[in-house]
Design a protein around this motif. Structure first.
Motif, PDB file in Angstrom:
ATOM      1  N   PHE A 103      11.655 -20.910 -34.727  1.00 51.32           N
ATOM      2  CA  PHE A 103      11.009 -19.783 -34.082  1.00 51.32           C
ATOM      3  C   PHE A 103       9.506 -19.997 -34.148  1.00 51.32           C
ATOM      4  O   PHE A 103       8.976 -20.376 -35.185  1.00 51.32           O
ATOM      5  CB  PHE A 103      11.364 -18.463 -34.778  1.00 51.32           C
ATOM      6  N   THR A 104       8.874 -19.739 -33.028  1.00 48.81           N
ATOM      7  CA  THR A 104       7.453 -20.042 -32.948  1.00 48.81           C
ATOM      8  C   THR A 104       6.628 -18.781 -32.732  1.00 48.81           C
ATOM      9  O   THR A 104       6.963 -17.960 -31.900  1.00 48.81           O
ATOM     10  CB  THR A 104       7.205 -21.005 -31.763  1.00 48.81           C
ATOM     11  N   ARG A 116      -0.941 -12.962 -40.057  1.00 48.55           N
ATOM     12  CA  ARG A 116       0.143 -12.007 -39.799  1.00 48.55           C
ATOM     13  C   ARG A 116       1.441 -12.717 -39.446  1.00 48.55           C
ATOM     14  O   ARG A 116       2.520 -12.340 -39.908  1.00 48.55           O
ATOM     15  CB  ARG A 116      -0.251 -11.055 -38.657  1.00 48.55           C
ATOM     16  N   VAL A 117       1.314 -13.733 -38.619  1.00 46.11           N
ATOM     17  CA  VAL A 117       2.521 -14.452 -38.222  1.00 46.11           C
ATOM     18  C   VAL A 117       3.152 -15.119 -39.442  1.00 46.11           C
ATOM     19  O   VAL A 117       4.364 -15.039 -39.661  1.00 46.11           O
ATOM     20  CB  VAL A 117       2.197 -15.512 -37.144  1.00 46.11           C
ATOM     21  N   SER A 119       2.855 -14.263 -42.533  1.00 45.78           N
ATOM     22  CA  SER A 119       3.453 -13.219 -43.361  1.00 45.78           C
ATOM     23  C   SER A 119       4.811 -12.811 -42.820  1.00 45.78           C
ATOM     24  O   SER A 119       5.762 -12.639 -43.577  1.00 45.78           O
ATOM     25  CB  SER A 119       2.543 -11.982 -43.409  1.00 45.78           C
ATOM     26  N   GLY A 120       4.870 -12.651 -41.533  1.00 44.32           N
ATOM     27  CA  GLY A 120       6.135 -12.272 -40.911  1.00 44.32           C
ATOM     28  C   GLY A 120       7.238 -13.255 -41.258  1.00 44.32           C
ATOM     29  O   GLY A 120       8.348 -12.865 -41.608  1.00 44.32           O
ATOM     30  N   PHE A 121       6.921 -14.505 -41.175  1.00 45.98           N
ATOM     31  CA  PHE A 121       7.915 -15.537 -41.519  1.00 45.98           C
ATOM     32  C   PHE A 121       8.254 -15.494 -43.005  1.00 45.98           C
ATOM     33  O   PHE A 121       9.417 -15.495 -43.398  1.00 45.98           O
ATOM     34  CB  PHE A 121       7.390 -16.922 -41.164  1.00 45.98           C
ATOM     35  N   LEU A 122       7.211 -15.477 -43.805  1.00 45.98           N
ATOM     36  CA  LEU A 122       7.397 -15.501 -45.255  1.00 45.98           C
ATOM     37  C   LEU A 122       8.233 -14.315 -45.711  1.00 45.98           C
ATOM     38  O   LEU A 122       9.141 -14.447 -46.535  1.00 45.98           O
ATOM     39  CB  LEU A 122       6.024 -15.442 -45.916  1.00 45.98           C
ATOM     40  N   GLU A 123       7.914 -13.163 -45.186  1.00 43.05           N
ATOM     41  CA  GLU A 123       8.597 -11.954 -45.635  1.00 43.05           C
ATOM     42  C   GLU A 123      10.026 -11.892 -45.124  1.00 43.05           C
ATOM     43  O   GLU A 123      10.826 -11.108 -45.611  1.00 43.05           O
ATOM     44  CB  GLU A 123       7.790 -10.720 -45.208  1.00 43.05           C
ATOM     45  N   ARG A 124      10.323 -12.723 -44.157  1.00 42.32           N
ATOM     46  CA  ARG A 124      11.711 -12.815 -43.720  1.00 42.32           C
ATOM     47  C   ARG A 124      12.388 -14.012 -44.339  1.00 42.32           C
ATOM     48  O   ARG A 124      13.486 -14.377 -43.971  1.00 42.32           O
ATOM     49  CB  ARG A 124      11.774 -12.871 -42.199  1.00 42.32           C
ATOM     50  N   ARG A 125      11.715 -14.629 -45.261  1.00 34.74           N
ATOM     51  CA  ARG A 125      12.312 -15.703 -46.058  1.00 34.74           C
ATOM     52  C   ARG A 125      12.844 -16.840 -45.219  1.00 34.74           C
ATOM     53  O   ARG A 125      14.020 -17.233 -45.337  1.00 34.74           O
ATOM     54  CB  ARG A 125      13.411 -15.135 -46.954  1.00 34.74           C
ATOM     55  N   VAL A 126      11.989 -17.373 -44.349  1.00 30.57           N
ATOM     56  CA  VAL A 126      12.398 -18.536 -43.580  1.00 30.57           C
ATOM     57  C   VAL A 126      12.615 -19.726 -44.509  1.00 30.57           C
ATOM     58  O   VAL A 126      12.165 -19.729 -45.656  1.00 30.57           O
ATOM     59  CB  VAL A 126      11.351 -18.916 -42.514  1.00 30.57           C
ATOM     60  N   GLN A 140      -2.840 -16.901 -48.530  1.00 27.27           N
ATOM     61  CA  GLN A 140      -1.441 -16.491 -48.586  1.00 27.27           C
ATOM     62  C   GLN A 140      -0.572 -17.585 -49.151  1.00 27.27           C
ATOM     63  O   GLN A 140       0.307 -17.363 -49.966  1.00 27.27           O
ATOM     64  CB  GLN A 140      -0.864 -16.317 -47.185  1.00 27.27           C
TER      65      GLN A 140
END
Lengths: 339, 339
Positions: A103-104, A116-117, A119-126, A140
């Motif tokens: 996902f990009t 922000r991007v 964080s979004g990935f990190l917080e969704r545990r990619v 971060q």
DNA sequence: TTGAAAGCGTTACCAT
DNA sequence: ATGGTAACGCTTTCAA
């Protein structure tokens, strides 16, 4: 957060189990094709799932199972440049072959957006991260992810102050090759049109230019170096300025594909255009007859994805820093030696 | 009770709470800036979070709160074409302004890959979907998502059999404009080089061609219509074939940007090239002097994202089908009337 | 203002 | 082969 939304009412595993007349756990086993389920039970569960339009909730699964999700997040800095798409495409193919989804997200060269991007990935545990960064520091990632083992590979731009793998082009070498070529054609007044001076890629390319000139003992005229022309129209203006100098350059090196496009536009209707050479592939460069230092974004994506996969699969050890080669492609725009 | 270690050693909210010496719930309230927390308590919690490098686990949050995630998933069929990037970029900007993140997955024109990407998004409970589809049917979406209210907008290619919003270009109108222009220049033998015949976009563009010819009462010579030239090199061969015909076309219409690039390559070294007109923007088309039916992928992305946002915010009602206009841009390649 | 307990949908563990 | 129960990390509900 966004406003309230009507409940979606998707069926849960429990409902599937009830419909099939089995326990929650049995339904789970059946749908995951685990061992120890009677074939007919399994069949019954699967039919119930299909009938209800069941979809597993991966949020719940990943939460419980601690298994990293099968998603790799990629951040690209500049989506208006097909160059980065090519990287993403190649990386996506390598990852897909391993069952991973790429996902990009796009930062548009905005460091805050990039944060922000990520964080979004990190917080969704990619499962891992591929990053074409628009930042020079990465609090971060330092704080706890990359350095605590979140698989991460930086592409095209270095990971400053971060112990992670990276794949970059041989920017210095490529630029030197371009300048050496121009020098060999007899050029001594060589102009340069560069992207944002803050970009490490740009800086390395400029460094290559200076080194080539220094080695050839050609004096550097700073007036011929234009920087911060961050888009094609900026490059177009830059080219016009260069050509309007009292003693204009006989050849111009543009440090990436967009600079090349802009520069080209400026000389399209010129009687005696300077010799022109660019960095990066440029669409239709062959037809236009533009010389370039060519590189392979596809190789970068492939290599980066491979390295990321190794990390995801547990590879330990120090960071690896790969430099991909470039290739000088000479076409009409620099084919004629200077008289 | 031993405190558990989160995956990858990431701290949990509980650990933050313990470090700050407050309850779990208080920590949650503080970090989410909810009311009823003493300022100093809040401060203490935030410092603890920062010290530990805490990141909320959005899987857990979204699971519990049922709030839709702040992610919109976009699927694009063909990432090798900058056209789709431009759509994604514009959509991402609109969504970002509303605090939503756009994650993009690539299907590479493979229907199975598209299904996998969509499943990945669906199973992660994204807030909405933007789809440039490579499929003609959509069982997943029918089964329960799009039709149960998952906000969905199709872009560039129609949503067959699905009651969802879509944003398309006026392909028929654009093609007609191109052909009308060629007819006005005196051309009667007009060749067409088209992408995959299975693509609805392609089909509509061909339909536009036929309609224009029919209205002008120009007989159609099927030999002049080449289709399924699915990449630039295919288009290049197609153009060579057309030019080798006993009675070759005097003008050629290429139905998208890649077809144009290939066709152009084939005539680059030709003495008397046919008149050339393309569909979609083409990089450096201005310099090359190529006429095009121009459209705006950025508008498509913007409009699509806006429509998606309305659905996410609860808009009900029937599907909307938007057709974006195209514009005829005449350049050198078709400027000379046929004698 | 703060906290304890329940629960989101799933998988892990230990029974049966 | 199957099922009960706990647990993942968080928010919600209700009580203090």
């Amino acid at each position: 957060m966004s406003t309230h939304i009507a409940p979606r009412g998707l069926p849960t595993l429990r409902q599937v189990a009830e419909t099939a007349g089995v326990s929650l756990k049995t339904a789970s086993r059946a749908l995951n094709d685990e061992a120890h389920v009677a074939p007919e039970t399994s069949e019954r569960v699967k039919q119930a799932a299909a009938a209800l339009g069941y979809r597993p909730n991966l949020l719940a699964r990943d939460l419980r199972s601690h298994s990293t999700s099968n998603v790799v997040g990629m951040v690209i800095a500049d989506a208006s440049n097909p160059f980065y798409l090519a990287i993403a495409l190649a990386a996506g193919q390598v990852l897909a072959a391993q069952g991973l989804l790429l996902f990009t997200g796009v930062s548009d060269e905005d460091p805050d957006a990039e944060a922000r991007v990520i964080s979004g990935f990190l917080e969704r545990r990619v499962a891992g991260l591929l990053i074409v960064s628009s930042r020079t520091n990465h609090p971060q990632l330092q704080q706890g992810h990359a350095e605590r083992g979140m698989p991460t590979v930086f592409l095209d731009r270095p990971a400053r102050g971060l112990e992670v793998d990276e794949v970059l082009f041989d920017n210095v070498g490529g630029s030197r090759a371009a300048i050496d070529h121009l020098l060999a054609q007899g050029h001594r007044r060589i102009g340069v049109i560069g992207d944002l001076g803050s970009l490490p890629t740009h800086r390395e390319r400029i460094a290559g230019v200076r080194r080539a000139l220094a080695e050839a003992r050609v004096p550097v005229d700073e007036d011929l170096f234009v920087t911060d022309a961050h888009d094609a129209s900026g490059a177009e203006s830059a080219m016009r300025e260069l050509l309007a100098l009292p003693s204009p350059p006989t050849a111009v090196f543009t440090t990436n594909n967009r600079m090349a496009a802009g520069g080209l536009r400026a000389v399209a209707d010129t009687a005696n255009p300077p010799a022109l050479i660019g960095f990066d592939g440029l669409e239709l460069a062959d037809i236009l007859g533009i010389s370039v230092v060519s590189n392979s974004p596809a190789d970068m994506g492939t290599r980066g994805a491979e390295m990321l996969l190794e990390r995801i699969h547990g590879r330990a050890g120090r960071r690896r820093r790969v430099r991909l080669p470039t290739e000088l492609v000479v076409r009409r725009s620099t084919a004629t030696p200077l008289e």
